[in-house]
Design a protein around this motif. Structure first.
Motif, PDB file in Angstrom:
ATOM      1  N   ARG A   1     -15.636   6.581   3.172  1.00 50.75           N
ATOM      2  CA  ARG A   1     -14.789   5.396   3.328  1.00 50.75           C
ATOM      3  C   ARG A   1     -14.512   4.760   1.968  1.00 50.75           C
TER       4      ARG A   1
ATOM      5  N   VAL B   1      -8.259   6.742   2.953  1.00 52.42           N
ATOM      6  CA  VAL B   1      -8.163   5.532   2.139  1.00 52.42           C
ATOM      7  C   VAL B   1      -7.647   4.341   2.946  1.00 52.42           C
ATOM      8  N   TRP B   2      -6.952   4.619   4.057  1.00 52.02           N
ATOM      9  CA  TRP B   2      -6.403   3.538   4.877  1.00 52.02           C
ATOM     10  C   TRP B   2      -7.142   3.370   6.207  1.00 52.02           C
TER      11      TRP B   2
ATOM     12  N   GLY C   1       0.817  -1.213   0.000  1.00 48.95           N
ATOM     13  CA  GLY C   1       0.000   0.000   0.000  1.00 48.95           C
ATOM     14  C   GLY C   1       0.847   1.257   0.000  1.00 48.95           C
TER      15      GLY C   1
ATOM     16  N   VAL D   1      -5.582   4.316  -3.738  1.00 48.29           N
ATOM     17  CA  VAL D   1      -4.393   4.612  -2.927  1.00 48.29           C
ATOM     18  C   VAL D   1      -3.439   5.519  -3.687  1.00 48.29           C
TER      19      VAL D   1
ATOM     20  N   ARG E   1      -9.486   1.570   7.161  1.00 43.40           N
ATOM     21  CA  ARG E   1      -9.871   0.214   7.557  1.00 43.40           C
ATOM     22  C   ARG E   1      -8.725  -0.548   8.223  1.00 43.40           C
TER      23      ARG E   1
ATOM     24  N   MET F   1      -4.681  10.109   2.963  1.00 44.30           N
ATOM     25  CA  MET F   1      -4.199   8.777   3.314  1.00 44.30           C
ATOM     26  C   MET F   1      -4.999   8.190   4.483  1.00 44.30           C
TER      27      MET F   1
ATOM     28  N   ALA G   1       1.045   4.318  -2.906  1.00 45.55           N
ATOM     29  CA  ALA G   1       0.823   5.702  -2.471  1.00 45.55           C
ATOM     30  C   ALA G   1       1.999   6.587  -2.836  1.00 45.55           C
TER      31      ALA G   1
ATOM     32  N   PRO H   1      -9.779   0.718  -0.472  1.00 43.46           N
ATOM     33  CA  PRO H   1      -8.343   0.924  -0.691  1.00 43.46           C
ATOM     34  C   PRO H   1      -7.801   0.160  -1.895  1.00 43.46           C
ATOM     35  N   THR H   2      -8.381   0.407  -3.078  1.00 49.49           N
ATOM     36  CA  THR H   2      -7.865  -0.203  -4.296  1.00 49.49           C
ATOM     37  C   THR H   2      -6.553   0.464  -4.685  1.00 49.49           C
ATOM     38  N   ARG H   3      -5.810  -0.154  -5.617  1.00 46.99           N
ATOM     39  CA  ARG H   3      -4.545   0.432  -6.055  1.00 46.99           C
ATOM     40  C   ARG H   3      -4.762   1.835  -6.608  1.00 46.99           C
TER      41      ARG H   3
END
Length: 237
Positions: free
Chosen positions: A116, A148-149, A69, A124, A151, A145, A73, A119-121
């Motif tokens: 929410r 997207v992160w 991840g 991210v 979770r 960030m 990013a 968090p797909t590529r």
């Protein structure tokens, strides 16, 4: 800079660092509006140089870093850093200050509304791009960030954010140096404020297990919005 102003900046950096280490964000959101208000020439370099804070957290929680991840990013951050450095070179101080306030408000609104994204590529990488732009121009690159992160578990979020911001802030500093935005005063005050950041890290470790995360986030959010409002008002008074 007068002693009371320096004491205020030290206190804000210390408090922001406690939040950063404990709940994964807070240093940029809290400190950037205050620094932009009392010492605008120090934004964004002073807070970017506070990467020692994220490095410390990374060393403590590094086993939880999500390398895949963070890699996507950072790939997305590259064009954002270039655009952010261009804004710093082109915009006058007043507009940069308003950008700082705007970024704080947007980040807080997105968080409060419970956005929410998965968090797909792609998500991210886009968040990394937005973080690079916002972080380089205003030193507040955390909100994209964090969204997207969100979770991730607490240790994974803190360590992955720390690894991303350690590498990402160094990228931003190189870009800002290339456009002549890194000067002697920002380097000097970064060194002088480093003990406050170090104290925040030391205080946060025993406090993190005792803090109510929900209340800590609420306090950080209220303080960040208050700082953004004061900074905005100051630009028109």
């Amino acid at each position: 800079m007068s002693l009371p102003v320096f004491a205020l900046l030290s206190a804000v950096v210390l408090l922001g660092t406690v939040f950063q280490v404990s709940i994964g964000f807070g240093l940029g959101l809290l400190a950037a509006p205050v620094i932009a208000l009392v010492a605008p020439s120090l934004v964004p370099v002073v807070l970017l140089l506070s990467t020692a804070v994220t490095a410390s957290v990374l060393l403590l929680d590094g086993a939880h870093v999500n390398l895949r991840g963070a890699g996507w990013a950072l790939l997305g951050r590259v064009p954002g850093v270039i655009a952010g450095a261009a804004l710093v070179a082109l915009l006058p101080a007043r507009w940069l200050a308003l950008c700082v306030a705007g970024v704080v408000v947007v980040g807080v609104v997105a968080s409060v509304r419970g956005f929410r994204p998965a968090p797909t590529r792609r998500a991210v990488a886009l968040a990394g791009m937005a973080s690079g732009l916002m972080g380089t121009a205003t030193s507040i690159g955390g909100p994209p960030m964090a969204l997207v992160w969100q979770r991730m578990t607490g240790p994974e979020l803190r360590s992955t954010m720390s690894g991303f911001f350690l590498a990402g802030s160094l990228m931003s500093l190189v870009a800002l140096a290339a456009v002549g935005a890194v000067h002697a005063d920002s380097l000097r005050y970064s060194a002088l404020l480093a003990p406050a950041a170090a104290a925040g890290v030391l205080l946060a470790r025993p406090l993190s297990d005792k803090l109510n995360v929900g209340r800590a986030r609420a306090v950080a959010t209220v303080l960040a919005v208050a700082g953004a409002i004061l900074l905005t008002v100051r630009q028109f008074v």
